[in-house]
Design an enzyme around this catalytic site. Structure first.
Site, mmCIF file in Angstrom:
data_model
loop_
_atom_site.group_PDB
_atom_site.id
_atom_site.type_symbol
_atom_site.label_atom_id
_atom_site.label_comp_id
_atom_site.label_asym_id
_atom_site.label_seq_id
_atom_site.Cartn_x
_atom_site.Cartn_y
_atom_site.Cartn_z
ATOM 1 N N TYR A 67 0.830 -1.211 0.000
ATOM 2 C CA TYR A 67 0.000 0.000 0.000
ATOM 3 C C TYR A 67 0.864 1.261 0.000
ATOM 4 C CZ TYR A 67 -4.432 -2.348 -0.028
ATOM 5 O OH TYR A 67 -5.511 -3.085 -0.437
ATOM 6 N N GLN A 100 -15.289 3.023 -7.028
ATOM 7 C CA GLN A 100 -14.661 1.902 -6.322
ATOM 8 C C GLN A 100 -13.190 2.207 -6.080
ATOM 9 O OE1 GLN A 100 -16.060 -2.010 -8.325
ATOM 10 N NE2 GLN A 100 -16.438 -0.385 -9.791
ATOM 11 N N ASN A 101 -12.737 3.336 -6.616
ATOM 12 C CA ASN A 101 -11.305 3.618 -6.545
ATOM 13 C C ASN A 101 -10.918 4.165 -5.183
ATOM 14 O OD1 ASN A 101 -11.368 2.818 -9.136
ATOM 15 N ND2 ASN A 101 -11.119 4.852 -10.043
ATOM 16 N N VAL A 102 -9.730 3.789 -4.756
ATOM 17 C CA VAL A 102 -9.246 4.271 -3.464
ATOM 18 C C VAL A 102 -8.215 5.378 -3.650
ATOM 19 C CG1 VAL A 102 -9.761 2.092 -2.309
ATOM 20 C CG2 VAL A 102 -7.493 2.426 -3.309
ATOM 21 N N HIS A 118 -15.075 1.747 -1.651
ATOM 22 C CA HIS A 118 -14.018 0.874 -1.144
ATOM 23 C C HIS A 118 -12.990 1.609 -0.290
ATOM 24 C CE1 HIS A 118 -15.053 -2.115 -4.611
ATOM 25 N NE2 HIS A 118 -15.961 -2.064 -3.678
ATOM 26 N N THR A 190 -14.902 -0.126 -15.159
ATOM 27 C CA THR A 190 -14.967 -1.193 -14.141
ATOM 28 C C THR A 190 -15.193 -2.538 -14.816
ATOM 29 O OG1 THR A 190 -16.104 -2.054 -12.186
ATOM 30 C CG2 THR A 190 -17.444 -0.693 -13.680
ATOM 31 N N SER A 191 -14.500 -3.551 -14.299
ATOM 32 C CA SER A 191 -14.656 -4.897 -14.858
ATOM 33 C C SER A 191 -15.963 -5.531 -14.392
ATOM 34 C CB SER A 191 -13.478 -5.789 -14.444
ATOM 35 O OG SER A 191 -13.448 -5.881 -13.031
ATOM 36 N N ASN A 215 -15.995 1.300 -21.661
ATOM 37 C CA ASN A 215 -14.910 0.368 -21.311
ATOM 38 C C ASN A 215 -14.385 -0.244 -22.613
ATOM 39 O OD1 ASN A 215 -13.353 -1.844 -20.317
ATOM 40 N ND2 ASN A 215 -14.608 -1.876 -18.465
ATOM 41 N N ALA A 233 -11.964 5.875 -21.384
ATOM 42 C CA ALA A 233 -12.796 6.895 -20.740
ATOM 43 C C ALA A 233 -12.292 8.306 -21.028
ATOM 44 C CB ALA A 233 -12.813 6.641 -19.233
HETATM 45 N N1 APR Z 1 -10.998 3.556 -19.952
HETATM 46 C C1 APR Z 1 -12.048 2.826 -19.503
HETATM 47 N N2 APR Z 1 -11.908 1.576 -19.021
HETATM 48 C C2 APR Z 1 -10.666 1.055 -18.969
HETATM 49 C C3 APR Z 1 -9.529 1.765 -19.417
HETATM 50 C C4 APR Z 1 -9.729 3.074 -19.921
HETATM 51 N N3 APR Z 1 -8.713 3.823 -20.350
HETATM 52 N N4 APR Z 1 -8.440 0.970 -19.223
HETATM 53 C C5 APR Z 1 -8.877 -0.184 -18.691
HETATM 54 N N5 APR Z 1 -10.232 -0.141 -18.529
HETATM 55 C C6 APR Z 1 -11.114 -1.161 -17.961
HETATM 56 C C7 APR Z 1 -10.668 -2.586 -18.140
HETATM 57 O O1 APR Z 1 -11.100 -3.080 -19.394
HETATM 58 C C8 APR Z 1 -11.359 -3.274 -16.976
HETATM 59 O O2 APR Z 1 -12.653 -3.737 -17.353
HETATM 60 O O3 APR Z 1 -11.148 -0.957 -16.580
HETATM 61 C C9 APR Z 1 -11.516 -2.156 -15.938
HETATM 62 C C10 APR Z 1 -10.650 -2.325 -14.718
HETATM 63 O O4 APR Z 1 -11.085 -3.459 -14.009
HETATM 64 P P1 APR Z 1 -10.523 -3.831 -12.569
HETATM 65 O O5 APR Z 1 -9.048 -3.747 -12.564
HETATM 66 O O6 APR Z 1 -11.169 -5.115 -12.212
HETATM 67 O O7 APR Z 1 -11.039 -2.646 -11.633
HETATM 68 P P2 APR Z 1 -12.401 -2.473 -10.860
HETATM 69 O O8 APR Z 1 -13.573 -2.885 -11.674
HETATM 70 O O9 APR Z 1 -12.375 -1.092 -10.314
HETATM 71 O O10 APR Z 1 -12.228 -3.492 -9.666
HETATM 72 C C11 APR Z 1 -13.228 -3.527 -8.701
HETATM 73 O O11 APR Z 1 -12.044 -4.957 -7.255
HETATM 74 O O12 APR Z 1 -9.888 -5.384 -6.738
HETATM 75 C C12 APR Z 1 -11.078 -4.917 -6.252
HETATM 76 O O13 APR Z 1 -11.592 -3.342 -4.578
HETATM 77 C C13 APR Z 1 -10.919 -3.491 -5.802
HETATM 78 O O14 APR Z 1 -12.198 -1.537 -6.350
HETATM 79 C C14 APR Z 1 -11.625 -2.722 -6.886
HETATM 80 C C15 APR Z 1 -12.672 -3.709 -7.339
#
Ligand code: APR
Length: 247
Positions: A67, A100-102, A118, A190-191, A215, A233
């Site tokens: 961290y 969800q971002n920290v 989060h 977000t995934s 995405n 984005a």
């Molecule tokens: N613009 C938009 N989307 C993007 C870009 C971009 N430039 N680059 C990557 N992505 C997308 C990817 O395709 C993916 O679907 O962002 C997503 C990131 O996914 P994750 O890394 O899984 O992030 P997130 O969805 O925020 O994860 C959720 O999981 O690990 C835990 O608590 C943590 O908050 C986090 C949560």
């Protein structure tokens, strides 16, 4: 109508917007997403193996150092065009931002009242009581991690929600209320694999909202989206705001 025009039109006509963001919105600021391979020193670890209560119990120093490294990355990063576009959107139409971002990039771009599902990497908590530990106390009490000032059995721990931990009830309720009240919801970067965040678009749609996903990759939510913009984005969101202004 092309996708950006449709998004611009929907946003202009909206009464209440909810923007749900994930790590992808900070990718263009140089912060690795959760499911990207990590770089450098941490390449051999998976976030799923570090961001858990079990990992912290097993090896608090390892998690603490990870961290600290992520905090440095965030401090060096700057908000990108997508963060600024979300803040600009809120000036044009009532918008609730649920992230969800920290990291603090939304806040630094002007979204001061984001709902942070989060937690925040800038906060530190007692591992037993979950009370906040003050930054001045931390500066004066180094350690990896130091013992908590709030409980004899506690350690200082990052103020983020780990895999397997529950979200604070009040924060979750605020986000669900916003999902029920909005008429347009955007899921950006977000995934959509982590609940309850990934459930917000379904709640909103259930209450009649129109749902767009931004995405470059498909997600489990893609099939239910009313509009999919498979672009970064930092390109899509500012483009929609520009089209809105011109139309
Ligand atoms: N613009 C938009 N989307 C993007 C870009 C971009 N430039 N680059 C990557 N992505 C997308 C990817 O395709 C993916 O679907 O962002 C997503 C990131 O996914 P994750 O890394 O899984 O992030 P997130 O969805 O925020 O994860 C959720 O999981 O690990 C835990 O608590 C943590 O908050 C986090 C949560």
């Amino acid at each position: 109508m092309n996708a950006i025009h449709e998004l611009a039109t929907r946003l202009r006509q909206a009464r209440r917007v909810l923007v749900l963001t994930g790590a992808g919105i900070s990718a263009e600021s140089g912060i690795a997403t959760f499911r990207d391979a990590q770089s450098g020193l941490w390449a051999r670890f998976r976030p799923e193996d570090l961001a858990t209560p079990e990992a912290f119990q097993r090896d608090p120093a390892l998690v603490w150092r990870w961290y600290a490294w992520r905090r440095e990355q965030v401090a060096e990063a700057r908000p990108n065009a997508a963060h600024y576009a979300v803040a600009e959107l809120a000036r044009r139409v009532p918008t609730v931002l649920v992230t969800q971002n920290v990291d603090d990039l939304h806040q630094r771009a002007g979204s001061v009242d984001a709902i942070c599902l989060h937690g925040s990497i800038a906060r530190t908590l007692c591992s037993v009581t979950h009370r906040d530990i003050d930054a001045d106390w931390l500066a004066a009490n180094p350690g990896e991690p130091p013992r908590s000032p709030h409980h004899a059995d506690g350690l200082a721990r990052p103020g983020v929600i780990w895999f397997g931990e529950n979200l604070p009830q009040n924060v979750l309720e605020l986000a669900c209320d916003a999902a029920r009240a909005c008429d347009v919801i955007l899921a950006v970067g977000t995934s959509a694999m982590v609940y309850p965040a990934a459930g917000l678009p379904s709640i909103a749609q259930h209450h009649g909202a129109w749902f767009a996903e931004i995405n470059p990759q498909a997600t489990p939510l893609t099939p239910q989206a009313d509009l999919v913009i498979a672009a970064p984005a930092g390109i899509a969101l500012p483009a929609a705001l520009t089209v809105w202004k011109e139309s």
